[in-house]
Design an enzyme around this catalytic site. Structure first.
Site, PDB file in Angstrom:
ATOM      1  N   ALA A  42      55.496  44.074  37.297  1.00  0.00           N
ATOM      2  CA  ALA A  42      56.805  44.624  37.642  1.00  0.00           C
ATOM      3  C   ALA A  42      56.680  45.437  38.922  1.00  0.00           C
ATOM      4  O   ALA A  42      55.600  45.920  39.253  1.00  0.00           O
ATOM      5  CB  ALA A  42      57.298  45.516  36.511  1.00  0.00           C
ATOM      6  N   GLU A  82      52.318  38.757  31.711  1.00  0.00           N
ATOM      7  CA  GLU A  82      53.348  38.465  30.689  1.00  0.00           C
ATOM      8  C   GLU A  82      54.155  37.218  31.096  1.00  0.00           C
ATOM      9  O   GLU A  82      54.510  36.396  30.250  1.00  0.00           O
ATOM     10  CB  GLU A  82      54.241  39.699  30.511  1.00  0.00           C
ATOM     11  CG  GLU A  82      53.503  40.874  29.842  1.00  0.00           C
ATOM     12  CD  GLU A  82      54.319  42.138  29.841  1.00  0.00           C
ATOM     13  OE1 GLU A  82      54.635  42.623  28.732  1.00  0.00           O
ATOM     14  OE2 GLU A  82      54.662  42.630  30.944  1.00  0.00           O
TER      15      GLU A  82
HETATM   16  C1  LIG Z   1      57.090  45.080  32.364  1.00  0.00           C
HETATM   17  C2  LIG Z   1      55.644  45.244  32.557  1.00  0.00           C
HETATM   18  O1  LIG Z   1      55.085  45.209  31.298  1.00  0.00           O
HETATM   19  C3  LIG Z   1      55.241  46.517  33.178  1.00  0.00           C
HETATM   20  C4  LIG Z   1      56.242  47.556  33.208  1.00  0.00           C
HETATM   21  C5  LIG Z   1      54.517  46.286  34.482  1.00  0.00           C
HETATM   22  O2  LIG Z   1      54.312  45.212  34.918  1.00  0.00           O
HETATM   23  S1  LIG Z   1      53.960  47.697  35.287  1.00  0.00           S
HETATM   24  C6  LIG Z   1      52.996  47.081  36.647  1.00  0.00           C
HETATM   25  C7  LIG Z   1      51.664  46.611  36.161  1.00  0.00           C
HETATM   26  N1  LIG Z   1      50.881  46.156  37.291  1.00  0.00           N
HETATM   27  C8  LIG Z   1      49.838  46.868  37.748  1.00  0.00           C
HETATM   28  O3  LIG Z   1      49.517  47.910  37.243  1.00  0.00           O
HETATM   29  C9  LIG Z   1      49.084  46.319  38.937  1.00  0.00           C
HETATM   30  C10 LIG Z   1      49.157  47.295  40.065  1.00  0.00           C
HETATM   31  N2  LIG Z   1      48.528  46.793  41.268  1.00  0.00           N
HETATM   32  C11 LIG Z   1      47.174  46.720  41.376  1.00  0.00           C
HETATM   33  O4  LIG Z   1      46.414  47.020  40.488  1.00  0.00           O
HETATM   34  C12 LIG Z   1      46.634  46.294  42.708  1.00  0.00           C
HETATM   35  O5  LIG Z   1      47.584  46.578  43.670  1.00  0.00           O
HETATM   36  C13 LIG Z   1      46.259  44.802  42.794  1.00  0.00           C
HETATM   37  C14 LIG Z   1      47.375  43.940  42.361  1.00  0.00           C
HETATM   38  C15 LIG Z   1      45.018  44.576  41.941  1.00  0.00           C
HETATM   39  C16 LIG Z   1      45.912  44.486  44.300  1.00  0.00           C
HETATM   40  O6  LIG Z   1      44.946  45.395  44.714  1.00  0.00           O
HETATM   41  P1  LIG Z   1      44.568  45.482  46.296  1.00  0.00           P
HETATM   42  O7  LIG Z   1      43.488  46.487  46.409  1.00  0.00           O
HETATM   43  O8  LIG Z   1      44.352  44.135  46.803  1.00  0.00           O
HETATM   44  O9  LIG Z   1      45.883  46.020  47.033  1.00  0.00           O
HETATM   45  P2  LIG Z   1      46.590  47.422  46.863  1.00  0.00           P
HETATM   46  O10 LIG Z   1      46.290  48.276  48.027  1.00  0.00           O
HETATM   47  O11 LIG Z   1      46.319  47.983  45.528  1.00  0.00           O
HETATM   48  O12 LIG Z   1      48.129  46.985  46.898  1.00  0.00           O
HETATM   49  C17 LIG Z   1      48.690  46.489  48.100  1.00  0.00           C
HETATM   50  C18 LIG Z   1      50.070  47.081  48.236  1.00  0.00           C
HETATM   51  O13 LIG Z   1      50.887  46.572  47.156  1.00  0.00           O
HETATM   52  C19 LIG Z   1      51.474  47.632  46.439  1.00  0.00           C
HETATM   53  N3  LIG Z   1      51.564  47.218  45.021  1.00  0.00           N
HETATM   54  C20 LIG Z   1      50.596  46.692  44.271  1.00  0.00           C
HETATM   55  N4  LIG Z   1      51.037  46.411  43.022  1.00  0.00           N
HETATM   56  C21 LIG Z   1      52.341  46.768  42.996  1.00  0.00           C
HETATM   57  C22 LIG Z   1      53.373  46.733  41.989  1.00  0.00           C
HETATM   58  N5  LIG Z   1      53.146  46.252  40.764  1.00  0.00           N
HETATM   59  N6  LIG Z   1      54.600  47.197  42.324  1.00  0.00           N
HETATM   60  C23 LIG Z   1      54.847  47.689  43.572  1.00  0.00           C
HETATM   61  N7  LIG Z   1      53.909  47.760  44.582  1.00  0.00           N
HETATM   62  C24 LIG Z   1      52.682  47.291  44.280  1.00  0.00           C
HETATM   63  C25 LIG Z   1      50.504  48.804  46.647  1.00  0.00           C
HETATM   64  O14 LIG Z   1      51.148  50.037  46.454  1.00  0.00           O
HETATM   65  C26 LIG Z   1      50.089  48.593  48.091  1.00  0.00           C
HETATM   66  O15 LIG Z   1      51.129  49.088  48.886  1.00  0.00           O
HETATM   67  P3  LIG Z   1      50.803  49.893  50.181  1.00  0.00           P
HETATM   68  O16 LIG Z   1      49.899  51.017  49.795  1.00  0.00           O
HETATM   69  O17 LIG Z   1      50.090  48.933  51.094  1.00  0.00           O
HETATM   70  O18 LIG Z   1      52.134  50.356  50.697  1.00  0.00           O
END
Ligand SMILES: C[C@H](O)[C@H](C)C(=O)SCCNC(=O)CCNC(=O)[C@H](O)C(C)(C)COP(=O)([O-])OP(=O)([O-])OC[C@H]1O[C@@H](n2cnc3c(N)ncnc32)[C@H](O)[C@@H]1OP(=O)([O-])[O-]
Length: 715
Positions: free
Chosen positions: A61, A103
């Protein structure tokens, strides 16, 4: 945004398009709903493949949308529609399939993953739970115990482990989309009933109650007050005990309790702050995107004590060729053995080749002559380090970076021992250096921005959370720790015990209270720092030193050789020297009573609220002074230092974020209250920046930098 194209004659290829991680923003969700409807209704399309642009399936998300009203099609029915489709839908997983991204894949009928992909449900690390069916579908697919592990830890797993657990059907190291298209062609016409996970029964463990009670107890203990892990267990329990539809309802109810919680906001703040601190800046205006780091392939470490060994391991594991120098032959032998063991053990654990060959050892300082970067980790003594920097300045090439791992000494003074002060920065690691994520990169007034850029880039390469900070006594972390420790000592003088103080701080969420931490790191470490600052007067009981209140309690214990775990006695008692289990020490309690009597102090009952307020607000107040002096560029820098280096509970966001949650007027009012009671304690004097923020209406934390930058009178 999502695009539909027809490939291989009959496969509808849906590509998610929202760089960098194809997060499920409103626009992407809308794109998926539209393209799925078109694919399902198009007779030319006999099967569907969903993939992500730029080699990333989906990062879940869109976390940036959590702060605003959700718009666009909701996730749950979107995924239900995919699962219900009467044409096989295959997920082509590359890069990451995390949270809502996994998911989405679990809603598909098949999952093909690239060998290098990472998969998981990390919502708990954001203070949430998998709320698009993940807590109900995953247990049905891989069983309750495995699902509980992935959902309560939020850990990312490899494609190989996902295949073994059973939630991907195939792993390829070739073109994943191509493999998924071939797979989609091969399953056309096959029954999909058994591929709709929500319709599968959840394999229920024999004694479901015992299993969940055991897991809940463990989770509550390790959560230290975090609420999301507990809700994750409750959601999976619903999967194990309720029909799918009711389980989904329970999942949504639990998510509603978490979504707007302070802890979720704190954890999401940490997510973005961890990334924001890599975009560093200096008061001179130099910034991360205006300074190119210098390439570093050859590094050197001087001093193979505990810190030097950890730094050598971290550099070697990051793929650098390292020369480790130790002038004491015994220490060199012991250091070489320790480093090799650590590298071998890590290689076995990670199933990767060992980096032992990447390290050379020498007793000669000359061996560092051709290194691109040198990190000294010799004994914390200014005279010794001065001598060393003079030698390095003549031995090393002019453009070699000279870095010090000092935790408190003046970087600029060490720089002045060399002919190239612009090439000197601090690289302050935290013990154990190959494990702790935090790295304070400390720049002096003469450090060149390119030196900072190079140290920050090396930190990232070592997998560290690197934070650039200015030079001052104790830098950021240790400087804020001083008032925190002093308040704890004053509380002992006024009637508290190490147990009550530590209990209050552990209740707040710290893994260890200040006195247990002090016993672990050794009371003699702080004693040496206080001696160097001229504060220690052996055997003296005076409670005023250098014009302000001082507690000699720590000094008095050290004078009796009570250094903590390493001597078996400190603020607590230990079975034997080196053992870790802290027990209340009756001797120390009577020592405190005697001390209060001799100082004419009247003991009083002190509750957890006072302990937390005095220790934490004193630390936070110093944080405001640090922001005021631009030693740290923003509150995120301070918060990431405390979350990754000092055990500040992540679900509390960090000291500055916590202050913004408590409310700055409250923090100010409580500091003034305690300052009136203790006028001889300067660190309770509210910071002028705190005043300014409160008088500017206590803006939200992301707007503090504006107030900090605004010119103001010091009065
Ligand atoms: C309904 C549902 O059940 C629920 C409620 C959800 O789904 S809750 C959401 C659950 N998802 C997560 O927890 C995964 C979170 N992301 C990560 O773990 C990592 O990003 C990555 C995927 C392993 C990539 O790592 P990276 O090292 O290659 O790049 P990065 O530097 O980290 O990320 C690159 C850029 O992308 C942005 N970014 C990454 N994931 C994002 C996300 N899910 N939403 C918005 N921005 C995101 C991040 O802030 C950065 O921005 P900027 O700093 O450049 O402006």
């Amino acid at each position: 945004m999502a695009e539909l194209s027809l490939v291989s004659g009959s496969v509808g290829l849906i590509t998610l398009q929202s760089p960098p991680v194809n997060a499920l923003s409103a626009a992407v969700r809308r794109g998926i709903v539209d393209t799925m409807q078109r694919a399902v209704s198009d007779p030319k399309v006999r099967s569907v493949v969903i993939c992500g642009q730029n080699g990333v399936f989906c990062g879940g998300a869109d976390i940036r949308e959590f702060g605003s009203t959700m718009t666009g099609p909701p996730l749950v029915p979107m995924i239900h529609a995919i699962e219900a489709a009467d044409k096989p839908v295959v997920a082509a997983i590359e890069g990451s399939a995390l949270g809502g991204g996994l998911e989405l894949a679990l809603g598909c009928h098949y999952r093909i993953s690239h060998a290098k992909a990472r998969l998981g449900l990390p919502e708990v690390t954001l203070g949430l739970l998998p709320a698009a069916g993940g807590s109900q579908r995953l247990p049905r697919l891989i069983g309750v115990p495995a699902a509980l592990d992935l959902i309560t830890t939020g850990r990312h797993v490899t494609a190989a482990e996902a295949l073994k657990l059973g939630f991907v059907d195939q792993v390829t190291d070739q073109n994943t989309v191509e493999a998924a298209v071939q797979f989609a062609l091969s399953v056309v016409g096959q029954s999909l009933e058994s591929r709709r996970i929500s319709s599968l029964p959840c394999p229920c463990p024999v004694d479901v109650d015992a299993l969940f009670e055991g897991v809940m107890q463990r989770v509550r203990q390790s959560a230290r007050g975090a609420i999301a892990p507990v809700a994750c267990v409750q959601a999976v329990r619903a999967a194990a005990t309720l029909p799918y539809a009711q389980g989904m309802q329970r999942e949504q109810e639990l998510m509603a309790t978490l979504f707007t919680s302070g802890q979720a906001r704190a954890l999401q703040y940490c997510f973005f702050s961890q990334r924001a601190v890599s975009r560093w800046s200096m008061p001179s205006g130099a910034r991360w995107d205006t300074c190119k780091p210098k390439p570093v392939t050859k590094a050197a470490v001087i001093g193979l004590g505990t810190m030097g060994r950890g730094i050598t391991v971290a550099l070697a594991q990051a793929g650098l060729s390292v020369v480790a120098v130790e002038t004491q032959p015994q220490q060199l032998k012991a250091g070489q053995r320790a480093v090799s063991d650590m590298l071998e053990r890590a290689a076995q654990r990670l199933g990767v080749p060992s980096a032992v060959q990447g390290v050379r050892y020498s007793q000669e300082l000359q061996a560092v002559a051709d290194a691109h970067l040198v990190i000294e980790a010799v004994f914390e003594d200014m005279a010794l380090k001065e001598q060393l920097f003079k030698q390095l300045s003549s031995i090393c090439k002019p453009d070699t970076l000279l870095c010090t791992n000092t935790s408190a000494l003046d970087i600029d003074h060490l720089a002045s021992q060399t002919h190239r002060p612009q090439q000197v920065v601090g690289m302050h690691f935290f013990a154990p250096a190959h494990v702790m994520k935090l790295l304070e990169v400390v720049y002096g007034p003469r450090s060149a921005p390119q030196a900072v850029a190079t140290a920050m880039a090396l930190g990232k390469r070592m997998g560290k959370v690197s934070v650039a900070v200015g030079n001052c006594r104790g830098f950021v972390g240790n400087r804020m720790l001083m008032p925190y420790v002093e308040e704890a000592l004053f509380l002992l003088e006024e009637g508290a015990t190490p147990e009550t103080v530590d209990h209050a701080l552990e209740e707040f969420g710290f893994p260890m209270g200040v006195f247990r931490m002090s016993d672990l790191s050794g009371l003699d470490v702080g004693w040496r720092v206080r001696k160097a600052a001229g504060l220690v007067e052996p055997g003296k009981m005076s409670r005023v030193r250098q014009g302000r209140r001082y507690s000699p309690l720590g000094d008095l214990l050290c004078e009796q050789g009570r250094f903590g775990q390493k001597t078996g006695q400190g603020w607590y008692l230990y079975e034997t020297p080196g053992s870790r289990e802290a027990r209340p020490d009756p001797w120390l309690h009577s020592f405190l009573e005697e001390y209060r009597a001799r100082q004419g102090l009247v003991s009083r009952r002190i509750d957890s609220q006072e302990v937390q307020e005095r220790c934490l607000y004193a630390l936070i107040n110093e944080g405001f002074n640090i922001l005021q002096e631009s030693i740290a560029a923003g509150p995120e820098d301070i918060d990431m230092i405390y979350v990754f280096g000092y055990g500040w509970p992540r679900h509390r966001g960090g000291p500055m974020f916590y202050a913004s949650q408590v409310g700055l007027p409250r923090v100010l009012q409580r500091l003034e209250h305690y300052q009136q009671l203790h006028p001889d304690v300067p660190h309770l004097q509210p910071s002028s920046l705190l005043w300014r923020l409160v008088s500017s209406g206590s803006p939200p934390i992301h707007r503090w930098r504006e107030v900090i930058r605004k010119p103001h009178s010091a009065l």
